[in-house]
Write a protein that holds these residues in place. Structure first.
Motif, mmCIF file in Angstrom:
data_model
loop_
_atom_site.group_PDB
_atom_site.id
_atom_site.type_symbol
_atom_site.label_atom_id
_atom_site.label_comp_id
_atom_site.label_asym_id
_atom_site.label_seq_id
_atom_site.Cartn_x
_atom_site.Cartn_y
_atom_site.Cartn_z
ATOM 1 N N ALA A 1 -15.272 -9.101 -5.660
ATOM 2 C CA ALA A 1 -14.689 -7.790 -5.919
ATOM 3 C C ALA A 1 -14.301 -7.645 -7.389
ATOM 4 O O ALA A 1 -14.559 -6.600 -8.013
ATOM 5 N N ARG B 1 -17.662 1.453 -3.285
ATOM 6 C CA ARG B 1 -17.673 1.017 -1.889
ATOM 7 C C ARG B 1 -17.905 -0.493 -1.784
ATOM 8 O O ARG B 1 -17.322 -1.170 -0.925
ATOM 9 N N LYS C 1 0.828 -1.204 0.000
ATOM 10 C CA LYS C 1 0.000 0.000 0.000
ATOM 11 C C LYS C 1 0.862 1.253 0.000
ATOM 12 O O LYS C 1 0.561 2.232 -0.696
ATOM 13 N N GLN D 1 -11.607 1.842 8.096
ATOM 14 C CA GLN D 1 -12.444 1.753 6.900
ATOM 15 C C GLN D 1 -13.922 1.796 7.254
ATOM 16 O O GLN D 1 -14.724 2.435 6.566
ATOM 17 N N GLU E 1 -8.339 -2.379 -3.592
ATOM 18 C CA GLU E 1 -9.015 -1.898 -2.385
ATOM 19 C C GLU E 1 -8.721 -0.426 -2.148
ATOM 20 O O GLU E 1 -9.621 0.371 -1.854
ATOM 21 N N PHE E 2 -7.451 -0.047 -2.282
ATOM 22 C CA PHE E 2 -7.051 1.336 -2.006
ATOM 23 C C PHE E 2 -7.711 2.308 -2.975
ATOM 24 O O PHE E 2 -8.275 3.335 -2.574
ATOM 25 N N GLU E 3 -7.641 2.011 -4.275
ATOM 26 C CA GLU E 3 -8.184 2.918 -5.281
ATOM 27 C C GLU E 3 -9.710 2.969 -5.215
ATOM 28 O O GLU E 3 -10.305 4.039 -5.436
ATOM 29 N N SER E 4 -10.357 1.855 -4.910
ATOM 30 C CA SER E 4 -11.824 1.841 -4.798
ATOM 31 C C SER E 4 -12.279 2.706 -3.629
ATOM 32 O O SER E 4 -13.277 3.431 -3.722
ATOM 33 N N HIS E 5 -11.542 2.621 -2.531
ATOM 34 C CA HIS E 5 -11.879 3.454 -1.372
ATOM 35 C C HIS E 5 -11.792 4.938 -1.737
ATOM 36 O O HIS E 5 -12.693 5.731 -1.420
ATOM 37 N N GLU F 1 -14.686 -2.201 -2.487
ATOM 38 C CA GLU F 1 -13.804 -2.067 -1.334
ATOM 39 C C GLU F 1 -14.187 -3.039 -0.220
ATOM 40 O O GLU F 1 -13.329 -3.696 0.380
ATOM 41 N N CYS G 1 -13.158 -6.514 -0.910
ATOM 42 C CA CYS G 1 -11.712 -6.694 -0.698
ATOM 43 C C CYS G 1 -11.392 -6.822 0.784
ATOM 44 O O CYS G 1 -10.571 -7.649 1.190
#
Length: 766
Positions: free
Chosen positions: A738, A724, A318, A484, A701-705, A727, A730
């Motif tokens: 996902a 969301r 990350k 999260q 996960e990071f980019e979707s958040h 995310e 994930c």
């Protein structure tokens, strides 16, 4: 073992060896002398006795032979006598040891087994052999004498040995007395410092050594005093330097906060194109200046040995993707290919200082992008296990202008740049690579550079990281899920726009920045000039949150915080946020210890400020606030079902959210805000698609958040909902779900962004 003792033992050993040689030589001489005397006496006696008995034997007068034998035995120490005829028959014998057998080859003295020295002699007269005589001479007397002589010699030797040892002790003391004084003086210098003197009156070599020592000791006293004074001055200078750094950190960052804050507010007003260009230029220059200030502060802390690394568990994948994301806009603006390759050898979780690893990569990647106008910048990350730790290898390659060979030698020196001419086209302080090198060394690693001028460069470094334990990884995952979930919950909660907020700040420019920033967000605030005024306002008004500066006249922020905490139980739990330009090591810990709730460093941006407010002021959605009543934000669905009615433009773009943004800020900022959002979202959707294609679930996960948060802010509710859901899948490790959701994201993103662009063309008004 001391030199004195060695000297005494050495003298004693030499004397003992010489004495032993003398004793054994004396004993040997006495023994040999007795033996020779016995042999001579025995031979003479045998010949005399043989001559005496010749005639009686020749005349067969054996009685006379016996008489002569008895007389001879009485006169000599004879053990036995035997007289034989020529044919071997015995004529006569006598003596106390007739049982002895003659053995002429036996040892003579004390080694003889029977204590007898045997002699055999033929009896010859006129060349005619008449027979033979055997006589045994006793050796007891000689042995007794020899034994007594040995006893006396050993006794005398022992007395002499004792005398020698005593003499050696006295002689050793005499020889080493002055050396002992010198040793004592040296020990005194070692334990108490220079100044000790040696009182030795000798005129030899030792006297010269003592005089040299006394001279050296006196000079050392003066040098020691000079060094002590220099040390005190250096420590005072170091303290002054630390105070100067703390002061300059505050004094430089405070106006920088004002400049950046006012520029950020100015950006959100209606500006002409040339005015926007001027504001953007001023912002870029201010951020460059802030970066240089940070480098100088970091380097100064390293020089003062007050710079320390943290050691905590973090998700290295990350962190690396986050660093890369920072440079995407810059790479895109220069039309460069920016890529990150992480091998399977790199573990997901490690222990180390994530922030300083990011700082190294940010510097190296930033330099590569700065000096590359065409081609690509590639980051390669690999790892291997080495002596129970993780050895991380990072390589940043670029196809830029390269570095000349003569410049490589001093490239990592402080305040040094590859191009230091007056015509250089790239700005900087010349500290970035020097700081990187020191950070790498602090992480037990090395950094190198290979470059070909005109073709590009490669910066590589190796650092040592610790393995993360299962317990620490689980703890980190638990905290991430909590954060999260909090982010998701905050999408369903709203911040009171009527919250009572107190800003304690003595700088007028900073007051304007904070006030306008919060006013644009819908907050009205009170301002206190110093700590005393803050206490008065806290007594008269119940505030929901206080932003507290640290350095202020009359009363500083930490003192004011302690006094406010003591007012009542309600004040004990009131959020008090340190809002200050102090940025040295240990500042945050001191603020928290003083009773502050959190810490926000200047210069801050609007998002940092609002995130802090959201963290400490958000209320449950059931609260009755005007924002919550008007906003469908609190009602969006978190289930894993597909969004319904995708063709419904109201779901693609929520007008209520658009109007709320206009209410919180200004209608004039919307076109520019939407334009930047659309550009950024298209890049992020492409990144998500690539992550799904490569099954990079961490990046997914990071980019979707991030997309979910930004899409909801601009009213793309359907896009936010789907992001969301990806995310959440994930987080719950439902990777197939996902990836299935991610496959629908590009089409929905196109519809949502097109709808928002159409809404942008319609214009906005209050």
């Amino acid at each position: 073992m001391t030199f004195r003792l060695k000297t005494i033992i050495g003298i004693s050993i030499i004397q003992c060896i010489m004495l032993l040689i003398l004793v054994f030589s004396s004993v040997k001489f006495i023994s040999d002398s007795n033996e020779q005397r016995l042999i001579a006496r025995a031979n003479a006696s045998v010949h005399m006795f043989s001559n005496a008995i010749k005639d009686p034997i020749l005349n067969n007068q054996y009685d006379k032979v016996a008489s002569l034998m008895d007389d001879f035995i009485a006169l000599e120490k004879i053990c036995y006598i035997r007289i034989f005829r020529e044919d071997g028959s015995l004529i006569v014998e006598g003596g106390p040891k007739l049982h002895e057998v003659a053995n002429p080859n036996s040892s003579i003295l004390h080694n003889a087994s029977d204590g007898t020295y045997d002699v055999i002699l033929p009896i010859i007269t006129n060349d005619k052999t008449l027979g033979k005589v055997e006589i045994g001479f006793g050796t007891h007397g000689e042995n007794t004498f020899l034994s007594q002589a040995k006893s006396w010699i050993y006794a005398i030797a022992s007395i002499e040995l004792i005398f020698v040892i005593g003499l050696s002790f006295l002689l050793g003391n005499a020889l080493t007395r002055n050396l002992h004084k010198l040793k004592k003086a040296v020990n005194t210098v070692a334990s108490q410092g220079p100044g000790a003197q040696v009182d030795i009156s000798s005129t030899g070599d030792l006297g010269d050594v003592a005089q040299a020592f006394n001279t050296m000791s006196l000079k050392l006293v003066q040098n020691y005093q000079d060094l002590q004074q220099a040390r005190n001055e250096a420590e005072a200078a170091n303290k002054s330097k630390s105070r100067f750094l703390a002061s300059m950190s505050h004094e430089i960052r405070t106006p920088m906060n004002s400049v950046l804050g006012l520029l950020a507010i100015l950006k959100e007003t209606s500006l002409k194109p040339n005015q926007k260009e001027l504001v953007n230029t001023a912002t870029d220059s201010s951020e460059l200046l802030l970066s240089i200030i940070n480098d100088i502060l970091d380097f100064s802390r390293m020089e003062a040995n007050t710079f320390y690394l943290e050691n905590h568990t973090f998700n290295i994948h990350k962190s690396l993707n986050s660093v890369l994301k920072t440079f995407h806009p810059q790479a895109q603006s220069k039309q460069l290919e920016l890529s990150l390759v992480i091998t399977d050898n790199v573990p997901t979780y490690v222990q180390g200082d994530a922030h300083r690893l990011r700082q190294i990569l940010l510097n190296l990647i930033g330099n590569s992008l700065k000096f590359t106008d065409d081609g690509q910048v590639q980051i390669l990350i690999d790892a291997k296990e080495h002596e129970g730790r993780i050895q991380l290898h990072c390589s940043v390659q670029n196809s830029g202008i390269g570095i000349q060979q003569e410049q490589l030698e001093y490239l990592f020196d402080e305040f040094t740049m590859a191009d230091s001419s007056f015509s250089r086209t790239h700005e900087g302080s010349g500290l970035g690579l020097a700081i990187c090198q020191r950070l790498v060394h602090m992480m037990d690693g090395t950094i190198t550079v290979n470059s070909q001028y005109g073709l590009g460069s490669e910066f590589s470094f190796n650092i040592q990281l610790d393995k993360a334990t299962t317990k620490e990884i689980n703890h980190l995952l638990s905290n991430e899920k909590i954060e999260q979930q909090r982010d998701i919950e905050q999408q369903k909660t709203c911040v009171f726009s009527d919250a009572n907020i107190l800003v304690v700040e003595d700088n007028h420019a900073n007051q304007i920045v904070i006030k306008n920033t919060l006013n644009y967000a819908g907050y009205s605030i009170d301002i206190a000039q110093n700590g005393k005024e803050a206490i008065t306002k806290a007594i008269n008004t119940q505030y929901d949150l206080i932003f507290m500066d640290i350095s202020m006249p009359e009363m500083d922020g930490m003192t004011a915080t302690k006094k406010i905490r003591s007012l009542s139980d309600a004040h004990k739990h009131m959020p008090i946020i340190a809002l200050t330009a102090h940025a040295l090591s240990g500042d945050k810990e001191r603020f928290i210890e003083a009773g502050m709730t959190d810490y926000l460093s200047k210069p801050f941006n609007r998002s940092n400020l609002l995130e802090c407010l959201a963290k400490y002021l958000f209320k449950e959605s059931k609260q009755d606030t005007s924002f919550c009543q008007e906003c469908d934000l609190c009602e969006f669905n978190e289930s894993t079902e597909e969004p319904k009615n995708m063709d419904n433009e109201l779901l693609l773009v929520d007008e209520q959210i658009i109007q709320q943004i206009i209410t919180d800020t200004d209608a004039s900022v919307m076109p520019e805000l939407i334009r930047f959002y659309i550009i950024e979202s298209k890049e992020r959707v492409e990144t998500i698609s690539n992550a799904a294609k490569n099954k990079d679930l961490y990046a997914l996960e990071f980019e979707s958040h991030t997309l979910g948060s930004s899409a909801l802010t601009l009213g793309n509710v359907a896009l936010s909902t789907l992001a969301r859901e990806i995310e959440i899948h994930c987080i719950n490790q439902q990777f197939d779900d996902a990836l299935e959701k991610a496959a629908h994201l590009p089409d929905l993103a196109t519809l949502s962004l097109d709808a928002l662009e159409q809404r942008n063309k319609q214009g906005f008004s209050k």
